[in-house]
Design an enzyme around this catalytic site. Structure first.
Site, PDB file in Angstrom:
ATOM      1  N   ARG A 119      22.495 -54.088   2.905  1.00  0.00           N
ATOM      2  CA  ARG A 119      23.143 -53.007   3.283  1.00  0.00           C
ATOM      3  C   ARG A 119      22.810 -51.795   2.211  1.00  0.00           C
ATOM      4  NH1 ARG A 119      27.371 -56.466   4.525  1.00  0.00           N
ATOM      5  NH2 ARG A 119      27.448 -57.186   6.489  1.00  0.00           N
ATOM      6  N   LYS A 141      14.119 -39.424   3.424  1.00  0.00           N
ATOM      7  CA  LYS A 141      13.781 -39.990   5.019  1.00  0.00           C
ATOM      8  C   LYS A 141      12.825 -41.190   4.634  1.00  0.00           C
ATOM      9  CE  LYS A 141      13.698 -35.934   7.850  1.00  0.00           C
ATOM     10  NZ  LYS A 141      12.871 -35.092   8.746  1.00  0.00           N
ATOM     11  N   GLU A 183       0.495 -29.060   2.060  1.00  0.00           N
ATOM     12  CA  GLU A 183       2.059 -29.019   1.985  1.00  0.00           C
ATOM     13  C   GLU A 183       2.632 -28.180   1.049  1.00  0.00           C
ATOM     14  OE1 GLU A 183       3.918 -30.654   4.343  1.00  0.00           O
ATOM     15  OE2 GLU A 183       2.830 -32.091   5.212  1.00  0.00           O
ATOM     16  N   LYS A 225      12.096 -27.786  -1.264  1.00  0.00           N
ATOM     17  CA  LYS A 225      12.577 -28.909  -0.514  1.00  0.00           C
ATOM     18  C   LYS A 225      13.951 -29.228  -0.956  1.00  0.00           C
ATOM     19  CE  LYS A 225      11.578 -33.013   1.899  1.00  0.00           C
ATOM     20  NZ  LYS A 225      10.683 -34.205   2.328  1.00  0.00           N
ATOM     21  N   GLU A 235      19.345 -33.481   8.642  1.00  0.00           N
ATOM     22  CA  GLU A 235      18.409 -32.529   9.806  1.00  0.00           C
ATOM     23  C   GLU A 235      19.149 -32.049  11.198  1.00  0.00           C
ATOM     24  OE1 GLU A 235      14.272 -33.296   9.697  1.00  0.00           O
ATOM     25  OE2 GLU A 235      13.880 -32.139  11.677  1.00  0.00           O
ATOM     26  N   ARG A 239      16.884 -27.982   8.149  1.00  0.00           N
ATOM     27  CA  ARG A 239      15.779 -28.869   7.486  1.00  0.00           C
ATOM     28  C   ARG A 239      14.516 -28.937   8.256  1.00  0.00           C
ATOM     29  NH1 ARG A 239      16.504 -34.728   4.481  1.00  0.00           N
ATOM     30  NH2 ARG A 239      14.210 -35.162   4.398  1.00  0.00           N
ATOM     31  N   ASN A 243       9.312 -28.642   8.943  1.00  0.00           N
ATOM     32  CA  ASN A 243       8.322 -29.109   9.763  1.00  0.00           C
ATOM     33  C   ASN A 243       7.343 -27.993  10.261  1.00  0.00           C
ATOM     34  OD1 ASN A 243       9.194 -31.731   9.728  1.00  0.00           O
ATOM     35  ND2 ASN A 243      10.770 -31.145  11.269  1.00  0.00           N
ATOM     36  N   HIS A 246       3.940 -28.554  12.056  1.00  0.00           N
ATOM     37  CA  HIS A 246       3.793 -29.917  12.157  1.00  0.00           C
ATOM     38  C   HIS A 246       3.836 -30.496  13.658  1.00  0.00           C
ATOM     39  CE1 HIS A 246       4.447 -30.371   7.947  1.00  0.00           C
ATOM     40  NE2 HIS A 246       4.487 -31.547   7.905  1.00  0.00           N
ATOM     41  N   HIS A 250       1.064 -32.787  14.590  1.00  0.00           N
ATOM     42  CA  HIS A 250       1.322 -34.219  15.205  1.00  0.00           C
ATOM     43  C   HIS A 250       0.539 -34.292  16.451  1.00  0.00           C
ATOM     44  CE1 HIS A 250       5.270 -34.911  12.688  1.00  0.00           C
ATOM     45  NE2 HIS A 250       4.383 -35.239  12.081  1.00  0.00           N
ATOM     46  N   HIS A 263      -2.930 -36.496   7.528  1.00  0.00           N
ATOM     47  CA  HIS A 263      -1.573 -35.565   7.895  1.00  0.00           C
ATOM     48  C   HIS A 263      -1.808 -34.211   7.260  1.00  0.00           C
ATOM     49  CE1 HIS A 263       2.378 -34.928   8.853  1.00  0.00           C
ATOM     50  NE2 HIS A 263       2.582 -34.642   7.504  1.00  0.00           N
TER      51      HIS A 263
HETATM   52  P1  NAD Z   1      -0.771 -42.739   1.332  1.00  0.00           P
HETATM   53  O1  NAD Z   1       0.308 -43.313   1.103  1.00  0.00           O
HETATM   54  O2  NAD Z   1      -1.647 -43.508   2.557  1.00  0.00           O
HETATM   55  O3  NAD Z   1      -1.938 -42.454   0.313  1.00  0.00           O
HETATM   56  C1  NAD Z   1      -3.078 -41.933   0.598  1.00  0.00           C
HETATM   57  C2  NAD Z   1      -4.262 -42.828  -0.148  1.00  0.00           C
HETATM   58  O4  NAD Z   1      -4.482 -42.638  -1.549  1.00  0.00           O
HETATM   59  C3  NAD Z   1      -4.093 -44.234  -0.129  1.00  0.00           C
HETATM   60  O5  NAD Z   1      -5.343 -45.043   0.134  1.00  0.00           O
HETATM   61  C4  NAD Z   1      -3.292 -44.579  -1.375  1.00  0.00           C
HETATM   62  O6  NAD Z   1      -3.593 -46.046  -1.769  1.00  0.00           O
HETATM   63  C5  NAD Z   1      -4.240 -43.855  -2.379  1.00  0.00           C
HETATM   64  N1  NAD Z   1      -3.523 -43.398  -3.439  1.00  0.00           N
HETATM   65  C6  NAD Z   1      -2.269 -42.968  -3.820  1.00  0.00           C
HETATM   66  N2  NAD Z   1      -2.190 -42.538  -4.891  1.00  0.00           N
HETATM   67  C7  NAD Z   1      -3.425 -42.575  -5.519  1.00  0.00           C
HETATM   68  C8  NAD Z   1      -3.678 -42.379  -6.810  1.00  0.00           C
HETATM   69  N3  NAD Z   1      -2.878 -41.777  -7.664  1.00  0.00           N
HETATM   70  N4  NAD Z   1      -4.996 -42.650  -7.285  1.00  0.00           N
HETATM   71  C9  NAD Z   1      -5.799 -43.056  -6.212  1.00  0.00           C
HETATM   72  N5  NAD Z   1      -5.590 -43.470  -4.920  1.00  0.00           N
HETATM   73  C10 NAD Z   1      -4.161 -42.970  -4.606  1.00  0.00           C
HETATM   74  O7  NAD Z   1      -0.668 -41.200   2.056  1.00  0.00           O
HETATM   75  P2  NAD Z   1       0.126 -39.955   1.580  1.00  0.00           P
HETATM   76  O8  NAD Z   1      -0.506 -38.985   2.083  1.00  0.00           O
HETATM   77  O9  NAD Z   1       0.645 -40.213   0.371  1.00  0.00           O
HETATM   78  O10 NAD Z   1       1.398 -40.376   2.751  1.00  0.00           O
HETATM   79  C11 NAD Z   1       1.598 -40.344   4.077  1.00  0.00           C
HETATM   80  C12 NAD Z   1       2.520 -41.066   4.681  1.00  0.00           C
HETATM   81  O11 NAD Z   1       3.749 -40.300   4.142  1.00  0.00           O
HETATM   82  C13 NAD Z   1       2.567 -41.109   6.137  1.00  0.00           C
HETATM   83  O12 NAD Z   1       2.940 -42.413   6.595  1.00  0.00           O
HETATM   84  C14 NAD Z   1       3.672 -39.996   6.271  1.00  0.00           C
HETATM   85  O13 NAD Z   1       4.382 -40.537   7.665  1.00  0.00           O
HETATM   86  C15 NAD Z   1       4.753 -40.219   5.345  1.00  0.00           C
HETATM   87  N6  NAD Z   1       5.455 -39.089   5.056  1.00  0.00           N
HETATM   88  C16 NAD Z   1       6.841 -39.069   4.800  1.00  0.00           C
HETATM   89  C17 NAD Z   1       7.575 -38.173   4.785  1.00  0.00           C
HETATM   90  C18 NAD Z   1       9.239 -38.187   4.388  1.00  0.00           C
HETATM   91  O14 NAD Z   1      10.073 -37.372   4.325  1.00  0.00           O
HETATM   92  N7  NAD Z   1       9.503 -39.485   4.356  1.00  0.00           N
HETATM   93  C19 NAD Z   1       7.037 -36.775   4.487  1.00  0.00           C
HETATM   94  C20 NAD Z   1       5.619 -36.665   4.735  1.00  0.00           C
HETATM   95  C21 NAD Z   1       4.848 -37.603   4.956  1.00  0.00           C
HETATM   96  N1  GLY Z   2       9.044 -34.137   5.835  1.00  0.00           N
HETATM   97  C1  GLY Z   2      10.148 -33.169   6.525  1.00  0.00           C
HETATM   98  C2  GLY Z   2      11.443 -33.687   5.746  1.00  0.00           C
HETATM   99  O1  GLY Z   2      11.567 -34.325   5.057  1.00  0.00           O
HETATM  100  O2  GLY Z   2      12.518 -33.329   6.377  1.00  0.00           O
END
Ligand code: NAD
Ligand code: GLY
Length: 364
Positions: A119, A141, A183, A225, A235, A239, A243, A246, A250, A263
């Protein structure tokens, strides 16, 4: 230089520590480790690069490490279950702390495990991509994907702290890095004209990954942020401005099966389209829409949708977005650089013109 940004929430506020070497600073972790158990969740790419450094900072604590395969396609309930099995097998209890070492994929999965294991247990985010440092690791999130849609299964679960080490960009692939810059620019557009102008001028300092320039960019992004999340954690309104770009982005990601664009790249195109629509609706001067596009181009990011995506197809894909409420499309429009608003007043002919403007957006 180290920076600190505080996410001020009614309950469970937390610090974000930013700067080169943050990951190896034991003092930053210590106050947030509640019991004697720690589990680090990372992936096969990031663990070989940074796990040793992180383990040193975790000091005497006994640490179990779980390594995921790399990639968005592993952001699944199967990965979630595998981590749960691991924590059960290692007999972790409710006072355990999970540490997410990686990009947004690792952070989102680990966050969802932390939200639900017994939990809810403690979470420390150690984001290693630019996108994760300025966006996904901050704000609580968490999610995994369902075969029917991205981030469809998740929860809000705030971390106890975020450790954003600026040294990790040295190994981050350039394309991932530039996608993160989209971003960062988003924060200037939605909330801070000065920050936008600073990014316009910072050009090479950003592309060369100058550590001080980057620490400042991450800090300012996190401040913006944090400010938005503090006002609207779940949100219910404000919030949604995070986006910006986005909904278009998307749609493009979905229609290209998440293969063609990262992304941040899709968001770059989405921001240009949202600015174009804002200009067509008469709320943003055309030259400001152009400024947004010019900065994104200087980061070598794409700025126009693939020509083969027709307006119909894009429109339908936008209708599938989570931000559609009761069948009405809501979009974040720019009123001035540094100021946006969520609007349901979308002019159908202006939207169609934007969706048909691939050629014009690609030019100049
Ligand atoms: P990712 O986590 O896939 O990382 C991108 C690539 O870089 C991967 O291959 C990873 O292994 C590699 N990598 C990471 N750090 C590294 C480093 N320092 N050196 C070398 N390689 C490295 O992608 P991302 O862009 O970080 O994240 C995308 C994800 O984030 C998506 O799933 C998206 O939905 C999510 N997201 C979530 C939120 C939220 O609010 N929670 C907001 C935006 C995006
Ligand atoms: N990435 C959008 C949010 O965190 O609300």
């Amino acid at each position: 230089m180290m920076h600190r940004v505080d996410v001020l929430l009614d309950e469970h506020g937390y610090p974000i520590h930013i700067g080169p070497g943050a990951m190896s600073n034991q003092q930053l972790f210590e106050p947030h480790l509640s019991g004697s158990q720690v589990a680090v969740i990372s992936n096969e790419t990031v663990a070989p690069l940074y796990l040793d450094e992180l383990l040193k900072a975790l000091g005497e604590t006994e640490v179990d490490v779980f390594t995921l395969p790399d990639g968005e396609r592993h952001k699944t309930l199967e990965s979630y279950s595998a981590i749960m099995d691991f924590l059960m097998a290692k007999r972790h209890n409710r006072s355990t702390t999970l540490v997410a070492l990686g990009g947004g994929v690792v952070g989102d999965i680990t966050g969802f495990v932390a939200a639900t294991f017994q939990r809810g247990v403690g979470l420390i985010q150690v984001p290693t991509t630019l996108l994760a440092q300025v966006d996904s690791a901050v704000g609580g999130k968490t999610a995994v994907n369902h075969p029917g849609g991205k981030n469809m299964i998740g929860a809000f679960h705030q971390p106890r702290c975020v450790i954003a080490d600026s040294a990790v960009f040295a190994t981050l692939p350039d394309r991932e890095y530039r996608a993160g810059l989209a971003e960062v620019l988003k924060y200037g557009v939605i909330a801070d004209a000065e920050f936008f102008a600073w990014m316009e001028a910072a050009g090479d300092g950003l592309l060369n990954k100058n550590p001080d320039t980057l620490a400042w960019a991450v800090r300012r992004s996190c401040e913006i942020k944090a400010g938005v999340v503090a006002q609207d954690e779940r949100e219910t309104g404000l919030r949604a401005i995070l986006n910006f770009g986005h909904t278009f982005g998307h749609a493009i990601e979905t229609l290209t099966n998440y293969r063609r664009f990262l992304h941040g790249e899709a968001v770059a195109i989405g921001m240009v389209m949202a600015a174009d629509l804002s200009a067509r609706q008469g709320c943003l001067p055309l030259e400001d829409a152009q400024r947004i596009k010019t900065v994104l181009q200087s980061f070598e990011l794409p700025v126009c949708p693939p020509a083969e995506l027709s307006d119909d197809v894009l429109h339908r894909a936008m209708g599938m977005d989570k931000k559609v409420v009761d069948g009405r499309l809501r979009l974040v429009l720019v009123e001035a650089i540094g100021q946006v608003a969520v609007s349901e007043e979308i002019d159908a002919s202006a939207l169609n013109a934007t969706l048909n403007a691939a050629d014009a957006l690609c030019d100049g």
